[in-house]
Write an enzyme that holds these catalytic residues in place. Structure first.
Site, PDB file in Angstrom:
ATOM      1  N   HIS A   5     -44.970 -19.844 -14.753  1.00  0.00           N
ATOM      2  CA  HIS A   5     -46.357 -19.610 -15.188  1.00  0.00           C
ATOM      3  C   HIS A   5     -46.946 -20.842 -15.851  1.00  0.00           C
ATOM      4  O   HIS A   5     -47.461 -20.776 -16.969  1.00  0.00           O
ATOM      5  CB  HIS A   5     -46.408 -18.423 -16.145  1.00  0.00           C
ATOM      6  CG  HIS A   5     -46.286 -17.109 -15.448  1.00  0.00           C
ATOM      7  ND1 HIS A   5     -47.173 -16.672 -14.491  1.00  0.00           N
ATOM      8  CD2 HIS A   5     -45.357 -16.130 -15.547  1.00  0.00           C
ATOM      9  CE1 HIS A   5     -46.811 -15.491 -14.046  1.00  0.00           C
ATOM     10  NE2 HIS A   5     -45.704 -15.129 -14.665  1.00  0.00           N
ATOM     11  N   ARG A  21     -36.961 -22.161 -16.124  1.00  0.00           N
ATOM     12  CA  ARG A  21     -37.336 -20.961 -15.367  1.00  0.00           C
ATOM     13  C   ARG A  21     -37.911 -21.401 -14.039  1.00  0.00           C
ATOM     14  O   ARG A  21     -38.901 -22.140 -13.982  1.00  0.00           O
ATOM     15  CB  ARG A  21     -38.347 -20.099 -16.114  1.00  0.00           C
ATOM     16  CG  ARG A  21     -38.764 -18.902 -15.260  1.00  0.00           C
ATOM     17  CD  ARG A  21     -39.375 -17.785 -16.056  1.00  0.00           C
ATOM     18  NE  ARG A  21     -40.736 -18.041 -16.465  1.00  0.00           N
ATOM     19  CZ  ARG A  21     -41.528 -17.106 -17.000  1.00  0.00           C
ATOM     20  NH1 ARG A  21     -41.067 -15.872 -17.177  1.00  0.00           N
ATOM     21  NH2 ARG A  21     -42.754 -17.388 -17.367  1.00  0.00           N
ATOM     22  N   ASP A  52     -29.309 -29.900  -9.287  1.00  0.00           N
ATOM     23  CA  ASP A  52     -28.938 -31.304  -9.076  1.00  0.00           C
ATOM     24  C   ASP A  52     -29.536 -32.217 -10.148  1.00  0.00           C
ATOM     25  O   ASP A  52     -28.960 -33.260 -10.471  1.00  0.00           O
ATOM     26  CB  ASP A  52     -29.362 -31.774  -7.673  1.00  0.00           C
ATOM     27  CG  ASP A  52     -28.397 -31.303  -6.592  1.00  0.00           C
ATOM     28  OD1 ASP A  52     -27.377 -30.664  -6.947  1.00  0.00           O
ATOM     29  OD2 ASP A  52     -28.656 -31.562  -5.404  1.00  0.00           O
ATOM     30  N   GLU A  71     -38.148  -7.183 -15.229  1.00  0.00           N
ATOM     31  CA  GLU A  71     -39.480  -7.063 -15.826  1.00  0.00           C
ATOM     32  C   GLU A  71     -40.396  -6.122 -15.053  1.00  0.00           C
ATOM     33  O   GLU A  71     -41.608  -6.276 -15.082  1.00  0.00           O
ATOM     34  CB  GLU A  71     -40.103  -8.461 -16.003  1.00  0.00           C
ATOM     35  CG  GLU A  71     -39.959  -9.401 -14.828  1.00  0.00           C
ATOM     36  CD  GLU A  71     -40.439 -10.816 -15.129  1.00  0.00           C
ATOM     37  OE1 GLU A  71     -41.028 -11.064 -16.187  1.00  0.00           O
ATOM     38  OE2 GLU A  71     -40.240 -11.691 -14.256  1.00  0.00           O
ATOM     39  N   ASP A 100     -44.765  -8.702 -17.838  1.00  0.00           N
ATOM     40  CA  ASP A 100     -44.740  -8.123 -16.489  1.00  0.00           C
ATOM     41  C   ASP A 100     -44.387  -6.642 -16.538  1.00  0.00           C
ATOM     42  O   ASP A 100     -44.928  -5.845 -15.757  1.00  0.00           O
ATOM     43  CB  ASP A 100     -43.752  -8.892 -15.601  1.00  0.00           C
ATOM     44  CG  ASP A 100     -44.415 -10.103 -14.983  1.00  0.00           C
ATOM     45  OD1 ASP A 100     -45.409  -9.934 -14.259  1.00  0.00           O
ATOM     46  OD2 ASP A 100     -43.968 -11.230 -15.252  1.00  0.00           O
TER      47      ASP A 100
HETATM   48  C1  3PY Z   1     -42.799 -11.612 -19.243  1.00  0.00           C
HETATM   49  O1  3PY Z   1     -42.960 -11.127 -20.378  1.00  0.00           O
HETATM   50  O2  3PY Z   1     -43.217 -11.089 -18.217  1.00  0.00           O
HETATM   51  C2  3PY Z   1     -42.100 -12.886 -19.111  1.00  0.00           C
HETATM   52  O3  3PY Z   1     -41.816 -13.281 -18.018  1.00  0.00           O
HETATM   53  C3  3PY Z   1     -41.756 -13.694 -20.307  1.00  0.00           C
HETATM   54  O4  3PY Z   1     -41.433 -13.032 -21.374  1.00  0.00           O
HETATM   55 MG    MG Z   2     -42.713 -12.276 -16.477  1.00  0.00          MG
END
Ligand code: 3PY
Ligand code: MG
Length: 254
Positions: free
Chosen positions: A48, A74, A88, A152, A178
């Protein structure tokens, strides 16, 4: 040369809570500043933010100057090509967003393993292998990798045990934002139903002995999740802190 120790993974195994900060501003200056700020881990977020894979390398080099702070990356998605490139570059702790099934969890593990157990492509001249200087890197790389899968969504939560128990999954990270969308409560991360779902997931993962992480930008909520047994909590995001500081000083001179 020895394979660098993954201090984040070792600390979690030793039951030491890990407090983290999220890096969403690209370049090397902000990761360098965050790396020196005393957090246990800094997450370089390619999901993000506008941080492209090419910017992960200088961010890792910047954070790598601070031996007490671990870097995590991430990925933008559960895509084996993305894994290969950041592994890598020397990323040892990877977070994978939006994992919903045990098959997706197994695919993520597969992307971190060299053949015959996986499909991480092999190359010798990488930063991960310190340009060929780490002894037996190919056989020892996996010992120091830490794979964190994000659960999530409601579907992910319904498969929580199956995802967490896949061999090679080192930790699960619950994404409240999410999850709030998946529950029809978009953005309401403090809604009691979202909070309960997050808390129940933490409790369940503690029960089955899988390290669990979460993001909580409210320190009181972070404390509560830590008390429930969360092993690693992200308590700040660079851009959020910047926005708060910029707005506060503007208001002061309104
Ligand atoms: C979320 O809350 O959706 C995340 O990916 C990070 O906390
Ligand atoms: Mg998320």
């Amino acid at each position: 040369m020895d394979n660098p120790k993954n201090k984040f993974k070792a600390a979690m195994a030793a039951g030491q809570r890990q407090i983290g900060v999220w890096n969403t501003i690209g370049g090397n200056t902000v990761p360098e500043m965050l790396g020196g700020a005393g957090y246990d881990w800094v997450l370089i977020d390619c999901e993000h933010s506008a941080i492209e894979t090419v910017e992960v390398l200088p961010a890792l080099q910047a954070i790598g100057q601070y031996p007490d702070t671990s870097a995590a990356v991430r990925l933008a998605a559960n895509d084996p090509t993305l894994f290969k490139r950041v592994l890598d570059m020397g990323a040892q702790t990877l977070m994978v967003p939006y994992v919903q099934t045990s098959e997706e969890a197994a695919a993520a593990v597969h992307a971190t393993r060299y053949g015959p157990s996986g499909m991480r492509g092999m190359a010798g001249m990488t930063r991960a292998a310190r340009y060929g200087k780490i002894d037996d890197y190919y056989n020892r790389a996996e010992d120091e990798l830490c794979l964190i899968l994000q659960v999530e969504t409601l579907e992910g939560l319904s498969n929580l045990d199956a995802i967490a128990k896949i061999e090679g999954v080192d930790a699960v990270f619950i994404g409240p934002t999410d999850l709030s969308a998946s529950m029809g409560l978009r953005g309401q991360v403090t809604h009691p139903d979202v909070d309960k779902a997050v808390s129940d997931a933490i409790t369940r993962l503690v029960e089955i002995g899988v390290p669990v992480g979460v993001m909580a930008l409210d320190p009181d909520v972070a404390d509560r999740y830590l008390t429930l047994g969360a092993s690693f909590v992200a308590v700040a995001v660079d851009l959020v802190l910047l926005e708060q500081a910029v707005s506060a000083i503007r208001v002061r001179f309104a």
